[in-house]
Scaffold this active site. Structure first.
Site, PDB file in Angstrom:
ATOM      1  N   LYS A 110     -22.155 -26.533  -6.010  1.00 24.69           N
ATOM      2  CA  LYS A 110     -20.850 -25.956  -5.281  1.00 24.69           C
ATOM      3  C   LYS A 110     -20.810 -26.597  -3.888  1.00 24.69           C
ATOM      4  CE  LYS A 110     -19.743 -22.840  -2.707  1.00 24.69           C
ATOM      5  NZ  LYS A 110     -18.935 -23.585  -1.873  1.00 24.69           N
ATOM      6  N   GLY A 129     -26.352 -17.624   4.502  1.00 27.78           N
ATOM      7  CA  GLY A 129     -27.682 -17.615   3.805  1.00 27.78           C
ATOM      8  C   GLY A 129     -28.163 -16.247   3.593  1.00 27.78           C
ATOM      9  N   GLU A 163     -31.431 -22.623   3.633  1.00 28.16           N
ATOM     10  CA  GLU A 163     -31.871 -23.155   4.707  1.00 28.16           C
ATOM     11  C   GLU A 163     -30.839 -23.052   5.547  1.00 28.16           C
ATOM     12  OE1 GLU A 163     -34.439 -24.659   5.190  1.00 28.16           O
ATOM     13  OE2 GLU A 163     -35.385 -25.030   3.361  1.00 28.16           O
ATOM     14  N   GLY A 178     -26.369 -23.863   4.742  1.00 31.53           N
ATOM     15  CA  GLY A 178     -25.342 -23.440   5.399  1.00 31.53           C
ATOM     16  C   GLY A 178     -25.672 -22.374   6.596  1.00 31.53           C
ATOM     17  N   SER A 179     -24.602 -21.874   6.966  1.00 32.19           N
ATOM     18  CA  SER A 179     -24.900 -20.925   8.282  1.00 32.19           C
ATOM     19  C   SER A 179     -25.782 -19.617   7.941  1.00 32.19           C
ATOM     20  CB  SER A 179     -23.514 -20.186   8.568  1.00 32.19           C
ATOM     21  OG  SER A 179     -22.927 -19.795   7.624  1.00 32.19           O
ATOM     22  N   CYS A 234     -27.985 -29.119  11.666  1.00 32.99           N
ATOM     23  CA  CYS A 234     -28.815 -27.930  11.842  1.00 32.99           C
ATOM     24  C   CYS A 234     -30.065 -28.322  12.800  1.00 32.99           C
ATOM     25  CB  CYS A 234     -29.424 -27.668  10.386  1.00 32.99           C
ATOM     26  SG  CYS A 234     -30.153 -29.012   9.561  1.00 32.99           S
TER      27      CYS A 234
HETATM   28  P1  NAD Z   1     -21.168 -22.337   5.772  1.00 31.49           P
HETATM   29  O1  NAD Z   1     -22.108 -21.178   5.635  1.00 31.49           O
HETATM   30  O2  NAD Z   1     -19.712 -21.983   6.176  1.00 31.49           O
HETATM   31  O3  NAD Z   1     -21.089 -22.837   4.317  1.00 31.49           O
HETATM   32  C1  NAD Z   1     -22.145 -23.475   3.662  1.00 31.49           C
HETATM   33  C2  NAD Z   1     -21.856 -23.224   2.075  1.00 31.49           C
HETATM   34  O4  NAD Z   1     -22.113 -21.708   1.677  1.00 31.49           O
HETATM   35  C3  NAD Z   1     -20.377 -23.613   1.622  1.00 31.49           C
HETATM   36  O5  NAD Z   1     -20.687 -24.246   0.399  1.00 31.49           O
HETATM   37  C4  NAD Z   1     -19.845 -22.255   1.480  1.00 31.49           C
HETATM   38  O6  NAD Z   1     -18.557 -22.293   0.446  1.00 31.49           O
HETATM   39  C5  NAD Z   1     -20.672 -21.256   1.001  1.00 31.49           C
HETATM   40  N1  NAD Z   1     -20.797 -19.941   1.378  1.00 31.49           N
HETATM   41  C6  NAD Z   1     -20.232 -19.295   2.532  1.00 31.49           C
HETATM   42  N2  NAD Z   1     -20.376 -17.919   2.244  1.00 31.49           N
HETATM   43  C7  NAD Z   1     -21.068 -17.700   1.056  1.00 31.49           C
HETATM   44  C8  NAD Z   1     -21.392 -16.544   0.320  1.00 31.49           C
HETATM   45  N3  NAD Z   1     -21.279 -15.395   0.975  1.00 31.49           N
HETATM   46  N4  NAD Z   1     -21.877 -16.743  -0.563  1.00 31.49           N
HETATM   47  C9  NAD Z   1     -22.042 -17.716  -1.374  1.00 31.49           C
HETATM   48  N5  NAD Z   1     -21.900 -19.085  -0.732  1.00 31.49           N
HETATM   49  C10 NAD Z   1     -21.074 -18.983   0.650  1.00 31.49           C
HETATM   50  O7  NAD Z   1     -21.978 -23.638   6.450  1.00 31.49           O
HETATM   51  P2  NAD Z   1     -20.939 -24.948   6.995  1.00 31.49           P
HETATM   52  O8  NAD Z   1     -20.294 -24.535   8.194  1.00 31.49           O
HETATM   53  O9  NAD Z   1     -20.598 -25.658   6.011  1.00 31.49           O
HETATM   54  O10 NAD Z   1     -22.234 -25.745   7.692  1.00 31.49           O
HETATM   55  C11 NAD Z   1     -22.838 -25.580   8.960  1.00 31.49           C
HETATM   56  C12 NAD Z   1     -24.079 -24.561   8.874  1.00 31.49           C
HETATM   57  O11 NAD Z   1     -25.009 -25.183   8.210  1.00 31.49           O
HETATM   58  C13 NAD Z   1     -24.815 -24.673  10.461  1.00 31.49           C
HETATM   59  O12 NAD Z   1     -25.086 -23.218  10.809  1.00 31.49           O
HETATM   60  C14 NAD Z   1     -26.123 -25.392  10.202  1.00 31.49           C
HETATM   61  O13 NAD Z   1     -27.125 -25.098  11.044  1.00 31.49           O
HETATM   62  C15 NAD Z   1     -26.260 -25.092   8.749  1.00 31.49           C
HETATM   63  N6  NAD Z   1     -27.275 -26.114   8.174  1.00 31.49           N
HETATM   64  C16 NAD Z   1     -28.481 -25.881   8.061  1.00 31.49           C
HETATM   65  C17 NAD Z   1     -29.365 -27.056   7.615  1.00 31.49           C
HETATM   66  C18 NAD Z   1     -30.788 -26.705   6.988  1.00 31.49           C
HETATM   67  O14 NAD Z   1     -31.451 -27.561   6.481  1.00 31.49           O
HETATM   68  N7  NAD Z   1     -31.369 -25.684   7.735  1.00 31.49           N
HETATM   69  C19 NAD Z   1     -28.780 -28.194   7.247  1.00 31.49           C
HETATM   70  C20 NAD Z   1     -27.400 -28.574   7.512  1.00 31.49           C
HETATM   71  C21 NAD Z   1     -26.381 -27.481   7.934  1.00 31.49           C
END
Ligand code: NAD
Length: 449
Positions: free
Chosen positions: A154, A208, A225, A203-204, A259
């Site tokens: 997803k 997470g 992550e 993701g954020s 990130c």
């Molecule tokens: P986001 O959290 O908005 O979305 C990430 C994913 O999670 C998407 O697929 C989204 O649809 C899904 N999602 C959102 N809420 C959810 C929930 N409640 N349940 C299940 N799925 C959910 O993140 P973004 O804006 O796409 O990416 C940026 C963020 O990702 C930044 O905070 C960045 O630091 C982080 N990031 C971390 C790493 C790492 O390896 N630590 C790598 C890349 C990005």
């Protein structure tokens, strides 16, 4: 409906798909389960399929890089690097499919065999962000598939076209139903949790945490992550010009949407000279159309994200902004001088080209501040003194510690993940990925009589 469009031109729509309902996800998981059993049986076939998948990515490198430029505004040179990384990850795990999966131990009573072996989890779910729209799906899917799992991916709705095309290319070499795209947002992501045997999220931090809580409630093996608030410590003997050059790229590269981007520089002693050097370097990095080969930063992902960032950088500190092109999705590279550490950017991850420079009294204060942050994905130290490099790097509590090196950049064969709020569960990448995508069983075999 999930729509993904060009950050510079929202009328340039790249993908439009219906979000999967909980029933859709359940149906896809059932299909995947059927195919996974056969897939898990033949490691050589998995290795061959992943090798062919890597070649397919390489054959479509130009198309994939152009798509990443258009869909997520990644500068073309970085997008090309990401495509090459995607192929390299597939090749690495094509070989890992044939690696040892356990160990043989001496049986306590001296008879028969005692061994541990890794088996696939079954069907695994992947939830991925927009910022590495090809590499992150690949660095999760490749080890999962190599270890014998089926995969439901997803992706971020903002990076749907890249994920869709990647899945299509891989599927030319995989059994039908083994790897499936699951379009949707948070609700679909939660539905995925209910259908899989393990889940890997990037993701954020807020999302997470929601994923980790839901997974814990269902005893589901999980890895998240999350965001990073990454510090670079600059010691008084560091080469200021070289350090400023490295940090500037870590701040501005891909408009700070990594990130691993540097968010805060802790300068031991007076930070004036370093701030000046960094401001000059920030101003020298071209911001503009990501299709141009000289550009280091394009727009941020949406004009709404740009608005949020432009407001947030003004919250505290002494703000210096470098000129950037006009346009609703551009964010000017920003240096915030904030010796008290009270600005918003000093306290939390702002996902854009923004850095805080803070002067600190001594090395102990710098280490304490770096370690006090909650999202400790990467920490760097810059110095020419080997003893200090070793002692400071030993004390930094982050998932990745770098000496005289950028905070950005990831090794595909080394463990990757953060500490504190930045990560939960086992590390990913390289052989570290085995921990989530396989289960370890201990087997005892005795003579029958
Ligand atoms: P986001 O959290 O908005 O979305 C990430 C994913 O999670 C998407 O697929 C989204 O649809 C899904 N999602 C959102 N809420 C959810 C929930 N409640 N349940 C299940 N799925 C959910 O993140 P973004 O804006 O796409 O990416 C940026 C963020 O990702 C930044 O905070 C960045 O630091 C982080 N990031 C971390 C790493 C790492 O390896 N630590 C790598 C890349 C990005």
């Amino acid at each position: 409906m999930i729509t993904s469009s060009n950050p510079l031109d929202p009328s340039d729509v790249l993908a439009e798909l219906l979000a999967d309902s909980a029933e859709d996800v359940a149906r896809k998981a059932a299909e995947a389960r059927l195919v996974q059993v056969e897939w898990a049986r033949n490691a050589a076939a998995r290795s061959t399929a992943l090798t062919r998948a890597a070649a397919a990515v390489e054959q479509h490198a130009t198309e994939l890089a152009d798509l990443a430029v258009r869909e997520v505004g990644k500068p073309i040179v970085e997008a090309e690097g990401e495509v090459a990384r995607t192929a390299a990850v597939l090749r690495y795990h094509a070989q890992a499919a044939l690696a040892a999966t356990g160990e043989v131990l001496p049986p306590a009573d001296g008879q028969g065999l005692l061994l541990s072996r890794r088996s696939p989890r079954g069907t695994v779910g992947l939830i991925t962000p927009y910022n590495f729209p090809l590499a992150i799906p690949a660095w999760k899917a490749a080890p999962a598939l190599a270890l014998g799992n089926a995969v439901l991916l997803k992706p971020s709705p903002l990076a749907l076209a890249c994920a869709d095309r990647l899945v299509e290319l891989l599927n030319e070499h995989l059994p039908a139903g083994l790897l499936q795209l699951v379009p949707g947002g948070a609700e679909t992501g939660q539905a995925l949790l209910a259908e899989v045997d393990a889940l890997s999220f990037t993701g954020s931090t807020a999302a997470g945490r929601a994923v980790a809580v839901a997974a814990a409630g269902a005893s589901l093996p999980v890895q998240t992550e999350n965001g990073g608030h990454n510090s670079a410590v600059v010691l008084p003997d560091a080469d200021l010009a070289a350090t400023a050059r490295v940090v500037a790229r870590d701040v501005v590269g891909y408009a700070g949407q990594k990130c691993t981007s540097t968010r805060r520089v802790l300068v031991v002693g007076d930070a004036d000279a370093f701030s000046e050097a960094l401001a000059a370097e920030l101003g020298a990095l071209p911001v503009g159309d990501p299709a141009r080969r000289d550009v280091v930063a394009g727009p941020v992902i949406t004009s709404a994200a740009a608005q949020h960032l432009n407001a947030a950088v003004l919250e505290g500190g002494d703000v210096l902004r470098v000129p950037a092109p006009d346009g609703p999705a551009y964010v000017a590279p920003t240096l915030i001088r904030d010796d008290q550490g009270v600005s918003r950017a000093a306290r939390e991850e702002l996902f854009g080209p923004v850095v805080v420079v803070q002067s600190v009294a001594d090395v102990d204060a710098a280490v304490a501040l770096a370690n006090a942050g909650s999202a400790r994905l990467v920490a760097a130290v810059h110095t020419r003194d080997l003893d200090r490099a070793l002692s400071v790097s030993d004390r930094l509590r982050a998932g990745m510690v770098r000496v005289n090196a950028p905070t950005t950049g990831v090794d595909l064969h080394a463990p990757f993940g953060g500490e504190g709020d930045s990560g939960y569960g086992p590390r990913e990448q390289g052989r570290a990925a085995d921990a989530l995508f396989s289960v370890e069983r201990t087997v005892t075999v005795r003579p029958s009589a």
